[in-house]
Every structure is written in C-alpha cells, then in structure tokens.
Enzyme design. Structure first.
Site, mmCIF file in Angstrom:
data_model
loop_
_atom_site.group_PDB
_atom_site.id
_atom_site.type_symbol
_atom_site.label_atom_id
_atom_site.label_comp_id
_atom_site.label_asym_id
_atom_site.label_seq_id
_atom_site.Cartn_x
_atom_site.Cartn_y
_atom_site.Cartn_z
ATOM 1 N N ASP A 47 0.630 -1.036 -0.126
ATOM 2 C CA ASP A 47 0.055 -0.112 0.212
ATOM 3 C C ASP A 47 0.590 1.183 -0.088
ATOM 4 O OD1 ASP A 47 -1.360 2.211 0.763
ATOM 5 O OD2 ASP A 47 -3.122 1.364 2.088
ATOM 6 N N HIS A 48 1.468 2.128 -1.271
ATOM 7 C CA HIS A 48 1.892 3.004 -1.146
ATOM 8 C C HIS A 48 2.024 3.510 -0.085
ATOM 9 C CE1 HIS A 48 -0.546 4.761 -4.023
ATOM 10 N NE2 HIS A 48 -0.075 5.607 -3.709
ATOM 11 N N LYS B 116 5.264 6.508 2.155
ATOM 12 C CA LYS B 116 4.988 8.280 2.171
ATOM 13 C C LYS B 116 5.603 8.741 4.055
ATOM 14 C CE LYS B 116 0.981 8.350 -0.669
ATOM 15 N NZ LYS B 116 1.273 9.551 -1.803
ATOM 16 N N HIS C 182 -5.634 3.239 1.450
ATOM 17 C CA HIS C 182 -5.069 3.470 2.335
ATOM 18 C C HIS C 182 -5.915 3.945 3.652
ATOM 19 C CE1 HIS C 182 -3.184 2.778 -1.379
ATOM 20 N NE2 HIS C 182 -3.687 3.737 -2.403
HETATM 21 P P1 NAP Z 1 -1.160 -0.919 -17.372
HETATM 22 O O1 NAP Z 1 0.302 0.295 -17.218
HETATM 23 O O2 NAP Z 1 -1.819 -1.916 -18.214
HETATM 24 O O3 NAP Z 1 0.378 -2.026 -17.328
HETATM 25 C C1 NAP Z 1 0.070 -4.349 -17.472
HETATM 26 C C2 NAP Z 1 1.342 -5.018 -17.711
HETATM 27 O O4 NAP Z 1 1.435 -5.466 -17.621
HETATM 28 C C3 NAP Z 1 2.089 -4.087 -18.711
HETATM 29 O O5 NAP Z 1 3.529 -4.266 -18.687
HETATM 30 C C4 NAP Z 1 1.422 -5.866 -20.389
HETATM 31 O O6 NAP Z 1 2.868 -5.720 -20.434
HETATM 32 C C5 NAP Z 1 1.740 -6.481 -19.076
HETATM 33 N N1 NAP Z 1 0.630 -7.665 -19.362
HETATM 34 C C6 NAP Z 1 -0.662 -7.332 -19.854
HETATM 35 N N2 NAP Z 1 -0.702 -8.674 -20.088
HETATM 36 C C7 NAP Z 1 0.156 -9.820 -20.239
HETATM 37 C C8 NAP Z 1 0.354 -11.200 -20.494
HETATM 38 N N3 NAP Z 1 -0.086 -11.550 -20.609
HETATM 39 N N4 NAP Z 1 1.590 -11.349 -19.425
HETATM 40 C C9 NAP Z 1 2.671 -10.598 -19.590
HETATM 41 N N5 NAP Z 1 2.450 -9.256 -19.030
HETATM 42 C C10 NAP Z 1 1.249 -8.822 -19.637
HETATM 43 O O7 NAP Z 1 -1.061 -1.396 -15.865
HETATM 44 P P2 NAP Z 1 -0.213 -0.278 -14.879
HETATM 45 O O8 NAP Z 1 -1.575 1.060 -14.322
HETATM 46 O O9 NAP Z 1 1.464 -0.219 -14.730
HETATM 47 O O10 NAP Z 1 -0.758 -1.313 -13.101
HETATM 48 C C11 NAP Z 1 -0.519 -2.597 -12.734
HETATM 49 C C12 NAP Z 1 -0.812 -2.633 -11.615
HETATM 50 O O11 NAP Z 1 -0.189 -2.093 -10.287
HETATM 51 C C13 NAP Z 1 -2.000 -2.961 -10.984
HETATM 52 O O12 NAP Z 1 -2.520 -3.938 -10.698
HETATM 53 C C14 NAP Z 1 -2.427 -1.867 -10.528
HETATM 54 O O13 NAP Z 1 -3.943 -1.700 -10.212
HETATM 55 C C15 NAP Z 1 -1.183 -1.756 -9.651
HETATM 56 N N6 NAP Z 1 -1.101 -0.196 -9.666
HETATM 57 C C16 NAP Z 1 -0.881 1.320 -10.493
HETATM 58 C C17 NAP Z 1 -0.595 2.056 -10.759
HETATM 59 C C18 NAP Z 1 -0.266 2.947 -11.205
HETATM 60 O O14 NAP Z 1 0.398 4.428 -11.107
HETATM 61 N N7 NAP Z 1 0.255 2.337 -12.404
HETATM 62 C C19 NAP Z 1 -0.839 3.031 -8.883
HETATM 63 C C20 NAP Z 1 -1.306 1.796 -7.838
HETATM 64 C C21 NAP Z 1 -0.949 -0.104 -8.158
HETATM 65 P P3 NAP Z 1 2.728 -6.358 -21.906
HETATM 66 O O15 NAP Z 1 1.413 -5.684 -22.606
HETATM 67 O O16 NAP Z 1 4.109 -5.464 -22.920
HETATM 68 O O17 NAP Z 1 2.759 -7.204 -22.040
#
Ligand code: NAP
Length: 504
Positions: free
Chosen positions: A185-186, A190, A248
C-alpha cells in the site's frame, strides 16, 4: 547521501515491466536508490512483458520514464550508462509456464557471476487477474522455495472483496511463507505517513492526550481534483470504497488509532494495526444508511476547463452505479477510542487535491473569557498534512496583540520544506528498499487485508445491491454531495479543509 544500511546482491524481476507503474514509479525509484547509493554493487533488473524489446530498446524506454518522472530530474549520462548496464528485458507471457525457466537460468547466471546467492524480488506490477497464475508458475519453475532470499511484491488491489482476498491469501500461502509476501500500500511508504508513528511514539507530549478523554473526533480526508481519466475500465469495477477506503484511508486510521508497539519490529507494529481493524464497529444495514454516504460527479468546470461527468468518461457505463466519492463514519470500540467518531472522506473531481488527517481536541471545560473575546473561538486541532503540503500543525488559541482581549487560533507548524533541505524519497523508494532488506513493517499482512475487507463488505454489498437514484449527485470542483456535509453536521462538526498556501 551516505547510506547507513548495507543491501545484499539482488535480482528484481518486474512483471509488468512495460507498464505505466514501472515507467512512472518503479524504474525512477530504483534509479534514485542507485543514485543515492542504496543499491548493492551486484544488482540486476529484469523487466518482462509481451512487448518485444531487446535489452537495449528496453533501456531506452525506461530512460524516457526516468527523464519524465524521476524526482531527481533528467538522468545524467554517466550515471545512466552505469545504471542501465544492470537492466535487462525478457519477452514473456505470464501464462506461459515455459518462459519462467528462463528467469531461473538468468538468476543462476547472476549468482555464478557474482559468486553468491542473491535475493530475488518478483514484483507483480500487472493486473490482479494475473497474481495467481504468476505465483503458481513461479512455484512450478521452482523459483520460490528459498524463503530467506525470495520475495514476492503484490500491487494493489489485493482482492476485489473479502472472498477473493481470502482466496488469494490462501493460494499464496501454499507457495510462499508469509515472510516472503510484500503486499504494497504505497501510502505507507510516504514520509509524512511514516512520520505519524515517529510523531506519536517518539514524543512524550501527545500520547497522554491521545484518547477519548481529550480527542473529540478525527477526520481523514484524501481528496483528488483528477477525474477517472483513462482508467474508466478499471474504476467501473472498483469505486472509491475499494480503491481508497479499504486500503489507504483505513491504513491511515490504523496509524492514528493503534496502541503503542513495544518495539519497531514488523510483527509487533502489524499486530497493533490489525487490532484496530478488529476493534472497529461492524456495520449493520441501518448503519450503512446512517453512517455512509456515496457520491458520483457530474460534469462541470475545473480551473476554467470544462470536464465530463463520470458517466460521460471513456469506458464508463452511462448509467453507472459506481461511486467516485465516499464519506463514512467509523468507531473503534476499545478503551482508548470508545465513541470517538472517525470520519473518512475520499473522492475524485473535488475542489482540492490533498491528504489530511485532522485530530480535533475537546473544548476547555470552562471558558473564562468574556464572550466577545472569543468570537473566533476554536478548539485545539492537530493537522497532519500528508500531501501535497507536508506538514504538521498544532492549532492553539492565542491572544491577538492589542489592548483588548481578542482570541484567535494560531498555528505551531513543522513543515518539511522549511525544516529539511534534502528531498524526501518517493514512497516506492522506501518500499523497494524495505523489500530488499526484508523489512515488512510498512507492508500489509494477510490478516490485515482481510480485516479491512471484512469491515467494508457490508457497505460494499449495500451499495452494490441498491442502485443510487441520486447519481450523479455532486458537481466537479465541489466538496462532494450535500449528504456528506449532513453526515458530519448531524454530530455538530464540519469537514476541515487546509488552504494550500499553508495559511489558515
Ligand atoms: P498497465 O500500464 O496496464 O500495465 C500492465 C502490464 O502488464 C504491462 O507491462 C503489460 O505488458 C503486462 N501484461 C499484460 N498482459 C500480460 C501478459 N499476458 N503477459 C505478460 N505481461 C502482461 O498497468 P499499470 O498501471 O502499470 O498497473 C499494474 C498494476 O499496478 C495493477 O495491479 C494496478 O492496479 C497497480 N497499480 C498501478 C498504479 C499506477 O500508478 N499505474 C498505482 C498503484 C497500483 P505487455 O503489454 O508488454 O505484455
């Protein structure tokens, strides 16, 4: 910076290595840890995803992310060249069990080159649907057995409800020891959030007052100006309660309400936090109606720009029942907090982006001043501002200079900017370093996550089962629905807001 802690050789395997989280947060955090000397001489970062990159083209993509999002600005060429030699890429579909063997071979090669057994951190920055398959495939490839060195980091959301959280915990428990599982939980990383514990437990001044005898009520408010933007798809299945309150805001509440731990040991701190969740009053059907308010934003104007309502956003159902705002009154039923209300509020497209905890103390038992002297009378408040302002202010009554006896509230302020010259690390830097060090204090234990889900489930069920007839019920740039004002006004209080210029 002179690191005070030694870190062991480490291999990071980042699932979702091409995703938004890695580009915006993880890669910049790792780079800053490197710049500040926290990474060991022997470390490797293996990014993975389906996108076809070579090591070289992947490094270029990461550099763009770092140049755009690193707190230390654009990367210096010499430093970047040094860092990027530790970065690698592997094309892999998480569902393809065969490719996991390649991770194993790469890790073996690093171990051979470094003549050691490195820590291995599998970071799951992918959709939660993939958490079980990745964990299972890692186990099949025999990459998880070393409980001392292998760790798995699970991003939020951890479960979609209580049952799915339990299911995921149960699956992880068949593969990993709890000491290997880092549920992020980022918010807990902080600086200002970590400081709540320092403030409470390193000062003798506040603890005697930190209870129902002196505190009237507590507010925890995490508000955002941003709307759902391009995350409509995700948000439709989530909503404010799941996305913010379950994790959070309840974590912040735990830090405010927890008993004093006997040490800063991870198990001890986490025990004290989970006790708070267990002591929290559970909601019955009437409590949801009386103590919880949901909202959804309509279109409007933010800072001179017209913005769409939630139902007009991309990938959102035009009749969506998803809440973009939630305000809830909780109680912690124990000796310390009995009958002290904790008001939690969060929402999107609100007037201000700010995360603030306000502790309002009880009034003095008797006012000795003539009534005209105290027209602007205000009870003492402690305001812990987490972001964007990073400060703690204690509001006390003082006499205004002059020949008459007029009182008003003044602030005693500790503010990070004015006190420290060094830049605070990003939450992900702290959390990644802790993962390397094997310190789980700032991560959620399985029972903690389940207790938090248990608490919100009655509200979640009530809201899901009954479509709101009033949505949308607040306009962009407001403070949320009127009912949220009524929720707190019924008890004789109002929501506090902190002007962002730092003045009252
Ligand atoms: P995202 O931008 O949609 O990235 C998804 C990632 O998953 C991509 O690297 C994609 O790579 C990979 N992926 C999807 N299908 C795949 C498969 N079948 N095999 C291998 N890799 C696969 O999502 P994100 O925003 O980074 O979020 C990722 C996680 O972090 C989620 O659980 C989200 O809830 C959490 N999170 C994100 C944030 C944020 O700020 N973004 C904040 C808190 C939590 P390819 O397309 O290259 O396969």
């Amino acid at each position: 910076m002179n690191p005070t802690i030694h870190t062991d050789p480490t291999v990071f395997v980042i699932f979702g290595g091409t995703g938004d989280l890695n580009m915006r947060k993880l890669a910049p955090a790792l780079y800053n840890l490197f710049l500040d000397g926290w990474l060991p001489a022997n470390f490797a970062i293996i990014g993975t995803g389906r996108t076809k990159y070579t090591d070289e083209s992947y490094r270029e993509t990461l550099l763009e992310g770092i140049n755009s999002f690193s707190r230390s600005g654009k990367a210096e060429k010499k430093k970047w060249d040094e860092f990027s030699q530790h970065v690698f890429y592997q094309v892999s579909d998480v569902k393809d069990a065969e490719t996991y063997k390649e991770f194993g071979s790469k890790i073996d090669k690093f171990n051979a080159d470094w003549k050691t057994k490195a820590n291995v951190i599998y970071y799951l920055a992918v959709s939660p649907n993939f958490f079980p398959i990745i964990a299972s495939n890692l186990a099949k490839a025999k990459l998880t057995a070393d409980t001392k060195r292998v760790r798995i980091v699970i991003e939020k959301p951890f479960g979609h409800d209580l049952d799915s959280a339990k299911e995921l915990n149960a699956l992880l428990a068949t593969i990993f020891d709890e000491c290997q599982i880092y549920r992020i939980d980022h918010y807990l990383g902080k600086e200002t959030v970590q400081n709540i514990m320092a403030f409470r437990f390193a000062n003798s001044l506040f603890e005697p007052l930190w209870n129902r005898n002196y505190i009237e009520h507590v507010q925890i408010s995490v508000t955002e100006q941003l709307g759902v933007e391009d995350r409509g798809d995700y948000y439709e299945g989530s909503g404010a309660l799941r996305d913010m309150i379950q994790n959070h805001l309840l974590q912040l509440l735990c830090l405010v309400a927890m008993e004093t731990p006997i040490s800063f040991d991870a198990a001890e701190v986490r025990d004290r936090k989970v006790e708070v969740l267990r002591a929290m009053r559970k909601f019955g059907p009437d409590d949801v109606r009386n103590s919880a308010v949901r909202g959804q934003y309509s279109k409007g104007w933010m800072q001179g720009k017209e913005v769409p309502g939630y139902r007009e956003e991309a990938n959102v159902n035009p009749e969506s029942n998803t809440e973009t705002f939630a305000a809830i009154k909780f109680f912690v039923d124990n000796w310390r907090w009995k009958d002290v209300p904790f008001y939690l509020r969060t929402g999107k497209r609100l007037h201000q982006s700010a995360s603030v905890i306000t502790i309002q103390f009880k009034d003095v038992p008797h006012r000795v001043f003539p009534s005209e002297s105290s027209e602007s009378w205000q009870q003492n408040r402690l305001i812990i501002s987490i972001q964007p302002e990073m400060s703690i202010r204690l509001q006390v009554q003082a006499k205004r200079p002059g020949l008459d006896m007029i009182l008003n509230a003044v602030d005693m302020v500790f503010d990070y900017k004015g006190t420290y010259t060094n830049q605070a690390p990003e939450a992900y830097e702290t959390l990644l370093l802790d993962t390397m060090l094997g310190d789980q204090t700032l991560f959620m234990r399985g029972d903690q996550v389940e207790s938090a889900w248990e608490l919100v489930m009655p509200i979640l069920n009530a809201w899901q089962n009954k479509k709101s007839l009033s949505f949308p019920n607040y306009s962009a740039d407001s403070w949320g629905p009127e009912n949220a004002e009524a929720l707190i006004a019924r008890d004789g209080f109002h929501w506090f807001t902190l002007p962002l210029n730092g003045k009252k």
